[in-house]
Scaffold this motif. Structure first.
Motif, PDB file in Angstrom:
ATOM      1  N   LEU A 119       0.833  -1.206   0.000  1.00 36.05           N
ATOM      2  CA  LEU A 119       0.000   0.000   0.000  1.00 36.05           C
ATOM      3  C   LEU A 119       0.868   1.257   0.000  1.00 36.05           C
ATOM      4  CD1 LEU A 119      -2.782  -1.125   2.495  1.00 36.05           C
ATOM      5  CD2 LEU A 119      -3.099  -0.652   0.052  1.00 36.05           C
ATOM      6  N   VAL A 120       1.859   1.307   0.865  1.00 39.55           N
ATOM      7  CA  VAL A 120       2.748   2.470   0.929  1.00 39.55           C
ATOM      8  C   VAL A 120       3.481   2.648  -0.401  1.00 39.55           C
ATOM      9  CG1 VAL A 120       4.812   3.410   2.048  1.00 39.55           C
ATOM     10  CG2 VAL A 120       2.972   2.429   3.442  1.00 39.55           C
ATOM     11  N   ARG A 121       3.906   1.554  -0.986  1.00 32.22           N
ATOM     12  CA  ARG A 121       4.574   1.639  -2.289  1.00 32.22           C
ATOM     13  C   ARG A 121       3.650   2.262  -3.334  1.00 32.22           C
ATOM     14  NH1 ARG A 121       6.544  -3.198  -6.204  1.00 32.22           N
ATOM     15  NH2 ARG A 121       7.342  -1.833  -7.836  1.00 32.22           N
ATOM     16  N   ARG A 177       4.225   5.187  -9.164  1.00 34.64           N
ATOM     17  CA  ARG A 177       3.082   5.267 -10.080  1.00 34.64           C
ATOM     18  C   ARG A 177       2.836   3.974 -10.838  1.00 34.64           C
ATOM     19  NH1 ARG A 177       3.857   9.543 -14.544  1.00 34.64           N
ATOM     20  NH2 ARG A 177       3.216  10.750 -12.776  1.00 34.64           N
ATOM     21  N   HIS A 178       3.778   3.037 -10.803  1.00 37.70           N
ATOM     22  CA  HIS A 178       3.612   1.763 -11.506  1.00 37.70           C
ATOM     23  C   HIS A 178       3.189   0.627 -10.572  1.00 37.70           C
ATOM     24  CE1 HIS A 178       5.189   3.694 -15.031  1.00 37.70           C
ATOM     25  NE2 HIS A 178       6.259   4.068 -14.353  1.00 37.70           N
ATOM     26  N   ALA A 179       3.107   0.903  -9.300  1.00 34.79           N
ATOM     27  CA  ALA A 179       2.730  -0.121  -8.321  1.00 34.79           C
ATOM     28  C   ALA A 179       1.232  -0.419  -8.429  1.00 34.79           C
ATOM     29  CB  ALA A 179       3.070   0.350  -6.913  1.00 34.79           C
ATOM     30  N   ALA A 214      -0.977  -0.927  -6.171  1.00 37.18           N
ATOM     31  CA  ALA A 214      -1.794  -0.216  -5.189  1.00 37.18           C
ATOM     32  C   ALA A 214      -1.949   1.260  -5.516  1.00 37.18           C
ATOM     33  CB  ALA A 214      -1.206  -0.387  -3.790  1.00 37.18           C
ATOM     34  N   ARG A 215      -1.277   1.744  -6.526  1.00 39.32           N
ATOM     35  CA  ARG A 215      -1.409   3.158  -6.914  1.00 39.32           C
ATOM     36  C   ARG A 215      -2.837   3.483  -7.354  1.00 39.32           C
ATOM     37  NH1 ARG A 215       1.039   8.010  -6.200  1.00 39.32           N
ATOM     38  NH2 ARG A 215       0.822   9.307  -8.028  1.00 39.32           N
ATOM     39  N   HIS A 216      -3.480   2.535  -8.048  1.00 38.07           N
ATOM     40  CA  HIS A 216      -4.821   2.754  -8.600  1.00 38.07           C
ATOM     41  C   HIS A 216      -5.801   1.685  -8.107  1.00 38.07           C
ATOM     42  CE1 HIS A 216      -2.175   4.842 -11.546  1.00 38.07           C
ATOM     43  NE2 HIS A 216      -3.077   5.782 -11.319  1.00 38.07           N
ATOM     44  N   PRO A 217      -6.185   1.757  -6.843  1.00 40.09           N
ATOM     45  CA  PRO A 217      -7.149   0.782  -6.320  1.00 40.09           C
ATOM     46  C   PRO A 217      -8.566   1.104  -6.804  1.00 40.09           C
ATOM     47  CG  PRO A 217      -6.648   2.399  -4.640  1.00 40.09           C
ATOM     48  CD  PRO A 217      -5.762   2.717  -5.829  1.00 40.09           C
ATOM     49  N   THR A 218      -9.452   0.172  -6.561  1.00 40.23           N
ATOM     50  CA  THR A 218     -10.864   0.359  -6.868  1.00 40.23           C
ATOM     51  C   THR A 218     -11.588   0.705  -5.571  1.00 40.23           C
ATOM     52  OG1 THR A 218     -10.710  -1.252  -8.642  1.00 40.23           O
ATOM     53  CG2 THR A 218     -12.912  -0.716  -7.859  1.00 40.23           C
ATOM     54  N   LEU A 219     -12.334   1.802  -5.601  1.00 39.18           N
ATOM     55  CA  LEU A 219     -13.107   2.252  -4.432  1.00 39.18           C
ATOM     56  C   LEU A 219     -14.578   1.944  -4.676  1.00 39.18           C
ATOM     57  CD1 LEU A 219     -13.097   3.970  -1.727  1.00 39.18           C
ATOM     58  CD2 LEU A 219     -13.772   5.888  -3.196  1.00 39.18           C
ATOM     59  N   ALA A 220     -15.220   1.337  -3.702  1.00 39.94           N
ATOM     60  CA  ALA A 220     -16.646   1.027  -3.792  1.00 39.94           C
ATOM     61  C   ALA A 220     -17.410   1.768  -2.708  1.00 39.94           C
ATOM     62  CB  ALA A 220     -16.867  -0.475  -3.653  1.00 39.94           C
ATOM     63  N   THR A 221     -18.530   2.341  -3.121  1.00 43.17           N
ATOM     64  CA  THR A 221     -19.455   3.002  -2.199  1.00 43.17           C
ATOM     65  C   THR A 221     -20.859   2.511  -2.538  1.00 43.17           C
ATOM     66  OG1 THR A 221     -19.705   4.885  -3.712  1.00 43.17           O
ATOM     67  CG2 THR A 221     -18.021   5.087  -1.977  1.00 43.17           C
ATOM     68  N   VAL A 269      -9.437   4.923  -8.321  1.00 43.86           N
ATOM     69  CA  VAL A 269      -8.965   6.156  -7.690  1.00 43.86           C
ATOM     70  C   VAL A 269      -7.437   6.098  -7.610  1.00 43.86           C
ATOM     71  CG1 VAL A 269     -11.095   6.563  -6.383  1.00 43.86           C
ATOM     72  CG2 VAL A 269      -9.270   5.164  -5.376  1.00 43.86           C
ATOM     73  N   VAL A 270      -6.839   7.163  -7.107  1.00 40.61           N
ATOM     74  CA  VAL A 270      -5.392   7.202  -6.897  1.00 40.61           C
ATOM     75  C   VAL A 270      -5.141   7.253  -5.391  1.00 40.61           C
ATOM     76  CG1 VAL A 270      -3.253   8.469  -7.331  1.00 40.61           C
ATOM     77  CG2 VAL A 270      -5.045   8.415  -9.086  1.00 40.61           C
ATOM     78  N   LEU A 271      -4.341   6.316  -4.921  1.00 44.27           N
ATOM     79  CA  LEU A 271      -3.988   6.287  -3.496  1.00 44.27           C
ATOM     80  C   LEU A 271      -2.952   7.370  -3.238  1.00 44.27           C
ATOM     81  CD1 LEU A 271      -4.480   4.777  -0.836  1.00 44.27           C
ATOM     82  CD2 LEU A 271      -2.588   3.265  -1.459  1.00 44.27           C
ATOM     83  N   ARG A 272      -3.253   8.301  -2.343  1.00 45.14           N
ATOM     84  CA  ARG A 272      -2.374   9.446  -2.080  1.00 45.14           C
ATOM     85  C   ARG A 272      -1.594   9.354  -0.785  1.00 45.14           C
ATOM     86  NH1 ARG A 272      -1.483  11.696  -6.878  1.00 45.14           N
ATOM     87  NH2 ARG A 272      -3.421  12.194  -7.937  1.00 45.14           N
TER      88      ARG A 272
END
Length: 189
Positions: free
Chosen positions: A23-25, A30-32, A34-41, A53-56
């Motif tokens: 996750l931290v990576r 930007r190539h990891a 976990a950089r672009h996970p899927t968020l569900a609501t 989304v983009v993990l910040r």
């Protein structure tokens, strides 16, 4: 039989640490995966909604993740109605699925001014206010993308549970909850 290429998946503590490392990576690489996970609501009318989304930020000691968004995006309405979300990462290199259940706090305005100051100019165009995201337009590029700090929002995902599934030579699954102090529990994969 060859040795397990993922020895970190054999113990609860190392599995948990590895997931956080991934996750931290994702925040910094930007190539990891976990950089672009899927968020569900869940929308106010009860429909599931998912988006990339983009993990910040990822803060292991606090059990917290951060995502930036447009204050007028539909995910804000979803979270205002029900401040819960799920996040999903598939990390192919580690053969690891990370599922997160979280309570979400929405911050905007003066509370996120310091964060806005660190957003690169090229990224700020995602926070324009010519139209609400998802608003119909007459052609593909009929919108402006002038940055507008007033529509910038930060989502703080306070993790309630991490569900980790490793699909190695032997499948392993574990759950870690805030309530248990992240102690971890093996589950049937």
């Amino acid at each position: 039989m060859s040795p397990d290429p993922h020895p970190w998946a054999q113990e609860l503590g190392t599995l948990y640490d590895h997931a956080w490392h991934r996750l931290v990576r994702g925040v910094h690489d930007r190539h990891a995966p976990a950089r672009h996970p899927t968020l569900a609501t869940v929308s106010p009318d009860g429909l599931p909604k998912v988006r990339t989304v983009v993990l910040r930020a990822a803060d292991k000691p606090q059990g917290r993740l951060e995502i930036h968004t447009n204050l007028h995006s539909s995910k804000i309405a979803d979270l205002m109605a029900k401040p819960l979300a799920a996040l999903h990462v598939w990390d192919h290199g580690s053969r690891l699925q990370i599922r997160v259940e979280a309570e979400v706090e929405i911050a905007s305005g003066a509370a996120v001014a310091d964060t806005w100051a660190w957003v690169p100019n090229r990224s700020r165009t995602a926070y324009g206010s010519s139209h609400t995201p998802g608003h119909p337009i007459p052609s593909a590029l009929a919108y402006d993308n002038d940055p507008d700090q007033s529509v910038f929002a930060v989502l703080h995902l306070n993790i309630r549970a991490l569900d980790l599934l490793h699909l190695g030579a032997y499948h392993r699954r574990a759950q870690f909850t805030r309530e248990s102090g992240w102690a971890g529990l093996w589950l049937v994969p």
